[in-house]
Design a protein around this motif. Structure first.
Motif, short mmCIF file in Angstrom:
data_model
loop_
_atom_site.label_atom_id
_atom_site.label_comp_id
_atom_site.label_asym_id
_atom_site.label_seq_id
_atom_site.Cartn_x
_atom_site.Cartn_y
_atom_site.Cartn_z
N LEU A 1 0.86 -1.18 0.00
CA LEU A 1 0.00 0.00 0.00
C LEU A 1 0.90 1.23 0.00
O LEU A 1 2.03 1.18 0.45
CB LEU A 1 -0.86 0.01 1.28
N ALA A 2 0.38 2.33 -0.48
CA ALA A 2 1.15 3.58 -0.49
C ALA A 2 1.52 3.95 0.94
O ALA A 2 0.69 3.92 1.84
CB ALA A 2 0.32 4.67 -1.12
N VAL A 3 2.79 4.26 1.15
CA VAL A 3 3.24 4.61 2.50
C VAL A 3 3.50 6.11 2.57
O VAL A 3 4.14 6.68 1.69
CB VAL A 3 4.52 3.84 2.87
N ALA A 4 3.00 6.73 3.62
CA ALA A 4 3.16 8.17 3.78
C ALA A 4 4.45 8.49 4.51
O ALA A 4 4.94 7.69 5.30
CB ALA A 4 1.99 8.72 4.55
N GLU A 5 5.00 9.64 4.25
CA GLU A 5 6.16 10.09 5.00
C GLU A 5 6.01 11.56 5.34
O GLU A 5 6.03 12.39 4.45
CB GLU A 5 7.43 9.92 4.16
N ALA A 6 5.85 11.82 6.58
CA ALA A 6 5.86 13.23 6.97
C ALA A 6 7.31 13.54 7.28
O ALA A 6 8.02 12.74 7.86
CB ALA A 6 5.01 13.44 8.20
#
Lengths: 486, 323
Positions: A469-474
């Motif tokens: 799944l698309a992984v977010a990175e703040a």
């Protein structure tokens, strides 16, 4: 159809061979009653998941569907019964429809009535009552079928649980079960306060809980059908429980084996007797038709204890209904349909039961329900399709040909795989990948998975693929304490 | 997003400044169905007096600081505000220490991104602020932590906007049991699942709704549905069932150490970047009520905050996809 009384198996078989009324099995998949369409004319499956990619002549799946967001099989059935394509299908085929389900509730009954259909099972209310594990103990006690030493009590805290068990003299190594639930989701193994904490949200406030002494036992399953002529009893099957290759659920059901020598003759005989007694008690309680019992067999003493009752068909029904006796006489579920058909029949159930007790009536099969067991979530991009698979010399498992008959499996080097996980589905820990049916055993004599079974599982699993799944990175903290000062 | 952590012992100039800053946007939102759609000041104050009498003096004081206007006072009462929705997931860790972890999934541009630390009415509270004095999660000096998720039902009724109910619980309760009684009693205008966890590790989840009595459960996990999924499109859209199933599996199948458990909230399927579709994870909050501590987390970032040694500060947080 003629109004005469059906007098023997041959006439019963002919009766269903010429059946006019449409009978529908409505469920997520058709797995539980696989092959029954070949015994009953006008028998169709209405399913949510098309395991066959449109290639099974008697499976109907609505084409327009939301992505799965159901909490239970009842939800799926209630969704299907309100779907335009399903309603059109049933209306188009005409007749007075009869519905059978794996699971249903009062809403299902209401929807069935709206469609002018009869539900060929005892009422949901009665089934729910019987399904309650606490009620099962009580019925067993009445029938003379003993349960594992247990106490039924509400649990308020760990201290409270300890006190209850001390009073009941069952020690502190425990198995807890809430009133409903299956496949390890509501069975908790509790030995310490830490174990308790993990499950307290499922125990506290859930009303009466069945608290059992943990015994060292083997699981077994047996299916039967309570008819007006007496209870007909199927063969005693082994249970595959909690194997890490198959399921992430500790104590979770993950398959069965059927073979004539799985248990000593004495144990088999005892299980048949107890099941018969239980079935007769169920009839007194107003229940009739198909049911399944789990027996826990003490490894040391061979004692049989009642585990649970499923007042319905189950995941093991496909095993029961494909055993050799089913081909020689008739599948057990046919007697369920007979019981609800209102057709008059005479049957010597003790003769039938004696015949089915004969080891020659059993040939050896096993089924494994393969779940995703890794601790990750992704989206399935490839999964093996339904059909017959071959195991090559090097252990690779390859698709050989499409088929929807499990009897098409010719040797121990072949297996029938039923696909559940489809490309595009979420693959998460506990998601069903599919069901693998093989000839021969999948466990050793010590009830561990054998090498062949492990190879099959591995071979199937390596053909499943997923994309992350698309992984977010703040971004890391852009330290900027000089925020707007007010 | 500019996140700020602000402390002010008693209602004063800092709070008044915040009010002035946020009010124009809130005013527009509050008026979006017209002035007549909202209860009058008299009705609102009466509602507060009936259901939350202890905080009426605080309310009066804040109204004064907000300039004493009619609209501002009606807005600050949280009495039957316009409808709002959110995503969110929350769970109680099953280890020994009381720890609550939650994701707040919402629109980035309709969020205060503000942690408020106050000592109003003699009770110290810190938490994520909404609507100037409401809270979407928080902890107080008695060691009680609280958090909300949207209940996934379309019904809108008469009652308070839930952030004020959380504020009220923080101002007046010390244990999960006390909080449960308040949550069962105070009317909410939409459906919410409010979980409370106290310093003794007692917890409960109240499934609150405007059209039926609150259900007090021992659920350790709450996402965006109550006992059953009722609003199917919202459920599908926010994957509430998947998130719940995922969290329940984490709780019962694994013996996750605390860090690993918290880490699960910062990865899919719990962590969402679906901002273009309306909702994404704005932050993960960790509450440790026994220690009176909280943390705000984003992937790769931990911002610890302590009730007893609160340090004001700010951060620019760039959440991908969020404007």
């Amino acid at each position: 159809m003629s109004a005469t009384v059906l007098k023997n198996i041959s006439e019963i078989r002919r009766f269903f061979h010429r059946n006019d009324d449409p009978v529908y099995f409505i469920s997520a998949t058709n797995f539980n009653l696989l092959g029954l369409d070949e015994w009953v004319k006008n028998f169709k499956y209405i399913c949510y998941i098309d395991c066959y990619g449109g290639k099974h002549p008697n499976v109907f799946c609505p084409s327009e569907q939301p992505h799965a967001e159901f909490q239970s099989i009842e939800d799926i059935n209630n969704y299907l019964l309100q779907h335009k394509e399903v309603i059109d299908f049933i209306k188009r085929r005409g007749g007075k429809p009869k519905f059978v389900f794996l699971m249903f509730d009062e809403e299902t009954e209401r929807l069935s009535k709206e469609l002018g259909a009869d539900v060929w099972f005892p009422k949901a209310k009665l089934r729910t009552k019987m399904d309650n594990k606490i009620e099962t103990v009580r019925i067993g006690n009445k029938a003379g079928v003993p349960s594992v030493p247990n106490v039924l009590a509400e649990v308020k805290s760990y201290e409270n649980l300890r006190a209850t068990c001390e009073k009941a003299g069952i020690g502190h190594d425990l198995v807890l079960q809430s009133a409903f639930g299956d496949s390890g989701h509501t069975t908790f193994f509790i030995k310490s306060e830490a174990d308790f904490r993990r499950h307290e949200h499922e125990i506290i406030g859930e009303g009466e809980i069945k608290i059992m002494k943990r015994i060292d036992c083997r699981g077994s399953a047996i299916e039967a059908c309570a008819t007006k002529e007496g209870t007909i009893v199927g063969p005693l099957m082994t249970e595959l429980v909690g194997f890490k290759d198959l399921t992430p659920y500790r104590g979770g059901w993950c398959g069965n084996e059927i073979l004539s020598t799985a248990f000593p003759p004495k144990v088999r005989q005892k299980a048949r007797e107890l099941t018969f007694k239980f079935g007769e008690q169920l009839r007194k309680e107003g229940y009739r038709g198909y049911f399944e019992l789990d027996f826990l067999i003490d490894k040391k003493t061979g004692d049989l204890w009642l585990g649970e009752l499923n007042p319905r068909i189950t995941g093991a029904s496909s095993m029961t209904n494909h055993a050799a006796f089913a081909h020689a006489d008739a599948p057990l579920f046919l007697f369920h349909l007979l019981e609800f058909s209102k057709k008059k029949f005479e049957l010597d159930t003790s003769e039938l039961n004696n015949r089915w007790a004969n080891p020659d009536m059993i040939d050896s099969w096993s089924q494994m329900v393969i779940k995703h067991t890794d601790d990750n979530v992704d989206i399935c991009t490839a999964s093996p399709e339904t059909g017959i698979y071959k195991m090559l010399e090097d252990g690779r498992v390859v698709f050989d040909r499409f088929d929807y008959h499990r009897r098409a499996v010719e040797s121990e080097n072949e297996a029938f795989f039923l696909r559940i996980l489809q490309p595009g589905d979420y693959r998460y820990e506990g998601a069903d990948i599919g069901i693998l049916v093989t000839r021969g055993r999948s466990m050793t004599k010590a009830f561990q998975l054998n090498e062949r079974a492990k190879k099959w599982i591995h071979g199937i699993k390596r053909t499943v693929d997923g994309k992350p799944l698309a992984v977010a990175e703040a971004g890391p903290a852009l330290a900027d304490p000089a925020f707007k000062i007010l | 997003m500019l996140w700020r952590a602000i402390s002010e012992e008693q209602p004063g100039p800092k709070w008044a400044g915040l009010f002035n800053e946020y009010w124009p946007d809130y005013h527009r939102w509050w008026l979006k169905e017209g002035d007549k759609a909202r209860p009058t000041y008299a009705q609102s104050r009466r509602a507060l007096t009936t259901h939350m009498p202890e905080i009426v003096p605080l309310y009066d004081e804040l109204c004064e600081l907000a300039g004493g206007g009619d609209h501002a006072a009606r807005f600050l009462s949280f009495d039957t505000p316009p409808a709002y929705l959110a995503g969110c997931s929350q769970a109680i860790w099953t280890g020994k220490e009381p720890v609550m972890v939650r994701n707040y999934d919402y629109k980035a541009n309709a969020f205060d991104s503000l942690v408020l630390h106050t000592g109003w009415q003699g009770r110290r509270v810190m938490g994520t602020s909404d609507g100037l004095w409401g809270l979407v999660d928080g902890v107080n000096d008695a060691g009680l932590a609280i958090s909300l998720t949207f209940g996934g039902r379309r019904v809108v009724g008469t009652g308070f906007g839930v952030p004020l109910i959380l504020r009220y619980v923080m101002q007046t309760c010390e244990t999960a049991e006390e909080a449960g009684k308040v949550l069962a009693r105070v009317p909410t205008h939409m459906s919410y699942n409010v979980t409370v966890l106290d310093r003794k590790r007692n917890y409960l989840t109240a499934m609150m709704a405007p059209d039926r009595p609150a259900i007090i459960t021992h659920a350790a996990v709450a996402t965006n549905h109550q006992e059953n999924v009722e609003w199917v499109s919202h459920a599908r859209f926010t994957a509430t069932v998947e998130r719940e199933r995922f969290l329940l599996q984490r709780l019962t199948l694994h013996r996750d150490p605390e860090e690993k458990f918290i880490g699960a909230f910062l990865k899919p399927p719990l962590y969402s970047t679906a901002f273009n579709a309306g909702f994404g994870t704005l932050y993960t909050a960790v509450y440790r009520p026994r220690k009176r501590e909280m943390e705000l987390r984003w992937p790769g970032t931990v911002w610890p905050l302590s009730l007893n040694e609160f340090v004001e500060g700010g951060r620019h947080v760039r959440v991908p996809g969020a404007a």
